[in-house]
Enzyme design. Structure first.
Site, PDB file in Angstrom:
ATOM      1  N   ASN A  80      50.920  12.897  -0.678  1.00 49.40           N
ATOM      2  CA  ASN A  80      51.270  13.262   0.690  1.00 49.40           C
ATOM      3  C   ASN A  80      50.084  13.891   1.424  1.00 49.40           C
ATOM      4  OD1 ASN A  80      52.426  14.156   3.047  1.00 49.40           O
ATOM      5  ND2 ASN A  80      54.265  14.948   2.081  1.00 49.40           N
ATOM      6  N   ASP A  81      49.735  15.098   1.026  1.00 47.64           N
ATOM      7  CA  ASP A  81      48.682  15.799   1.769  1.00 47.64           C
ATOM      8  C   ASP A  81      47.344  15.069   1.715  1.00 47.64           C
ATOM      9  OD1 ASP A  81      50.504  17.813   2.388  1.00 47.64           O
ATOM     10  OD2 ASP A  81      50.150  18.802   0.457  1.00 47.64           O
ATOM     11  N   VAL A  82      47.088  14.338   0.629  1.00 51.19           N
ATOM     12  CA  VAL A  82      45.776  13.694   0.491  1.00 51.19           C
ATOM     13  C   VAL A  82      45.634  12.466   1.372  1.00 51.19           C
ATOM     14  CG1 VAL A  82      45.405  14.547  -1.842  1.00 51.19           C
ATOM     15  CG2 VAL A  82      46.473  12.322  -1.532  1.00 51.19           C
ATOM     16  N   VAL A  83      46.734  12.053   2.047  1.00 53.29           N
ATOM     17  CA  VAL A  83      46.634  10.943   2.987  1.00 53.29           C
ATOM     18  C   VAL A  83      47.055  11.369   4.396  1.00 53.29           C
ATOM     19  CG1 VAL A  83      46.953   9.115   1.282  1.00 53.29           C
ATOM     20  CG2 VAL A  83      48.964  10.150   2.337  1.00 53.29           C
ATOM     21  N   ALA A 104      51.647  21.238   0.465  1.00 53.34           N
ATOM     22  CA  ALA A 104      51.063  22.210   1.379  1.00 53.34           C
ATOM     23  C   ALA A 104      52.098  22.665   2.407  1.00 53.34           C
ATOM     24  CB  ALA A 104      49.850  21.614   2.082  1.00 53.34           C
TER      25      ALA A 104
END
Lengths: 471, 106
Positions: free
Chosen positions: A397-400, A438
């Site tokens: 999620n957060d990494v994209v 996050a």
């Protein structure tokens, strides 16, 4: 004579630690390095038990207790570590780190009691007091912090921002320093209340220090606490004039600090940012951004996904923590093989901090026998993204999250991401629309190129494999 | 102040300080070129190495008076915790690295 042999053993121990760490930083030698360090440790432990002599030339006693404790620790430690799932590794490391911190804390408490018992005849030096008190302080912070980190990673402790947390932490810190100075200066050494006051304050500090830090930053915190415990162990080295404790402890202290900084770099965040401007506090900001932008997302069926992938030339899989939780690494590899048979090129785009720790995804996919060359690091993955037809995001999620590039108010702004929108289609597999670790909304899900494929990663992948085999 | 001066005059402390300073540089030197893939196993391996604190626990335990039960119990706990740190740390690291080994053979 015994002493000479023991010093030699300690020297060998120190050398194995240094070489072990060195070998651990290269893929080919890593496993041997770990075993080498373990061998050195065993030697140092056995040497201490049988050869240690104190200032009066007396050896150790209480052998029954020592061996009972060693056996319990070994049996439990081995059993737990053999049983733990690969996915739960990060919290396991945190827990073991906490044990080490607690060990340092207990040593200092016993030594303090010992000093107090003999204070009438023997006044302790300032150096000794500093070492005892700081060893306990750092050990306790590391212990309390690691337990909180462990609880947060396995989900039993929720992120919580304490109002005025910064201020409280500062007061605690100042209070600890004041007490340490008082106890170590010698004037108040014989007041146990002060000593145990430091114990309580440092436990509180450890808890409050880790509590507000968001899950995405947890690896950095664990690495930092890891180096704390190293320093606590080194204080023990000072206390017992013991070179192997000193080398081992300081080595981990400095290597751990460097590793912490390297991890921060991988996330494009500064250590100060992680510790002070923690993700937890930014939740409200992210939520507000999410509510203004929330549009509609579209869902895609399993069947459509299978068709899309079967007729693609190149598919890139982006694994995240969702894959780890669902234990879907083997099924993922199966999907890759089925697609390969259909002539589809499959690559993996690995974000350095995907999962719960740097390298977490590499370990998992390696476990499932995914070939090394297929795992692309972030820069390479982004270069390949343009020619990719379908990107399949598995529980990442957060990494994209495009907010990292586009929204300066976002707490993850500035973190390098996998630029999945350069590809033709983006399929996002998630269990629900809940935000990632996050705690912030991901606008990607509402973008025109994206379609959502809800469900547990493993089940979805299994169904995809079945669908593809029938085609 | 005396204690700070003693760092340089007392030979034992001086020797320990030398070890500290050299170890700091060694730690930095050894780690600074490590691929991110290995961050997790490396952290775990370092975690096991600081388990060396167990040596302090063994010494404390071995010197405790046989009638000081509180010290015995605390020492006993300390040795168990230290052992968990060492054994658990090395076993977990080995399991992680085993995955890499398997891959290398192919």
């Amino acid at each position: 004579m015994e002493n000479m042999i023991l010093q030699l053993i300690y020297l060998i121990g120190s050398i194995t630690f240094i070489m072990g760490l060195k070998m651990l930083s290269h893929p080919d030698t890593a496993r041997k390095g770990n075993l080498l360090a373990a061998g050195g440790m065993t030697l140092a432990i056995l040497g201490t038990i049988f050869l240690y002599r104190d200032g009066n030339g007396e050896g150790l006693h209480n052998y029954a207790w020592i061996f009972a404790a060693l056996i319990i620790g070994t049996v439990v430690g081995t059993a737990v570590s053999k049983k733990v799932q690969m996915t739960a590794m990060p919290e396991m490391v945190s827990l073991f780190n906490g044990m080490g911190g607690a060990c340092a804390m207990l040593i200092s408490i016993i030594e303090y009691r010992h000093i107090m018992a003999n204070i009438a005849t023997h006044t302790p030096g300032t150096g000794t007091m500093i070492v005892v008190v700081l060893g306990m302080l750092i050990g306790t912070v590391s212990f309390a912090g690691s337990i909180i980190a462990w609880g947060k990673l396995n989900g039993s402790i929720k992120d919580r921002t304490i109002p005025g947390g910064q201020g409280i932490n500062f007061i605690l810190f100042a209070g600890m320093i004041a007490l340490v100075v008082m106890v170590a200066s010698g004037k108040f050494t014989d007041m146990p209340a002060l000593f145990y006051g430091i114990l309580v304050l440092s436990a509180l500090y450890g808890i409050l220090f880790v509590m507000p830090i968001g899950g995405a930053d947890m690896p950095v915190v664990i690495s930092l606490l890891n180096s704390f415990t190293g320093v606590a162990a080194a204080f023990g080295g000072f206390l017992y004039d013991n070179p192997v404790m000193l080398t081992g402890g300081i080595l981990v202290g400095s290597a751990g600090t460097i590793l912490t900084i390297l991890m921060c770099k991988a996330m494009n965040r500064s250590l100060k940012n992680v510790l002070i401007g923690s993700f937890g506090g930014a939740k409200t900001g992210g939520g507000a951004a999410g509510s203004k932008e929330q549009g509609n997302y579209k869902e895609i069926s399993l069947n459509d996904t299978a068709v899309l992938m079967a007729y693609a030339q190149k598919v890139m899989i982006i694994p995240g923590y969702g894959l780890a939780v669902a234990q879907a690494q083997h099924t993922c590899h199966e999907l890759e093989k089925v697609l390969n048979e259909k002539g589809v090129e499959v690559l993996y785009g690995i974000h350095p901090v995907a999962g719960r720790m740097p390298g977490h995804m590499n370990v998992l996919l390696a476990e499932a026998d995914v070939p090394y060359e297929k795992l692309l690091e972030m820069e390479d993955a982004n270069d390949q993204m343009g020619g990719t037809n379908v990107v399949l995001i598995l529980g990442a999620n957060d990494v994209v999250n495009p907010a990292a590039k586009e929204d300066p108010t976002s707490p993850i702004y500035g973190m390098p991401i996998l630029e999945v929108e350069k590809a033709e289609h983006v399929i996002v597999n998630k269990r629900s629309m809940k935000p990632g670790y996050a705690g912030i909304e991901n606008e990607l899900f509402f973008r025109p190129k994206s379609s959502m494929l809800f469900g547990d990663a493993k089940k979805v992948l299994q169904s995809l494999v079945t669908e593809l085999k029938q085609m | 102040m005396e204690s700070i001066i003693s760092l340089f005059t007392d030979p034992a402390t001086y020797r320990l300080m030398t070890i500290v300073i050299l170890s700091i540089f060694l730690g930095i030197e050894v780690i600074s070129r490590v691929p991110s893939v290995l961050h997790t196993p490396l952290m775990s391996g370092a975690n096991a190495i600081h388990g060396v604190v167990i040596i302090g626990a063994i010494i404390v335990m071995g010197q405790a008076h046989t009638d000081d039960y509180l010290a015995l119990v605390l020492g006993f706990l300390a040795v168990i915790l230290g052992t968990l740190n060492v054994v658990g740390g090395f076993v977990v690291t080995d399991r992680m690295l085993e995955m890499f080994g398997k891959k290398k053979k192919k």
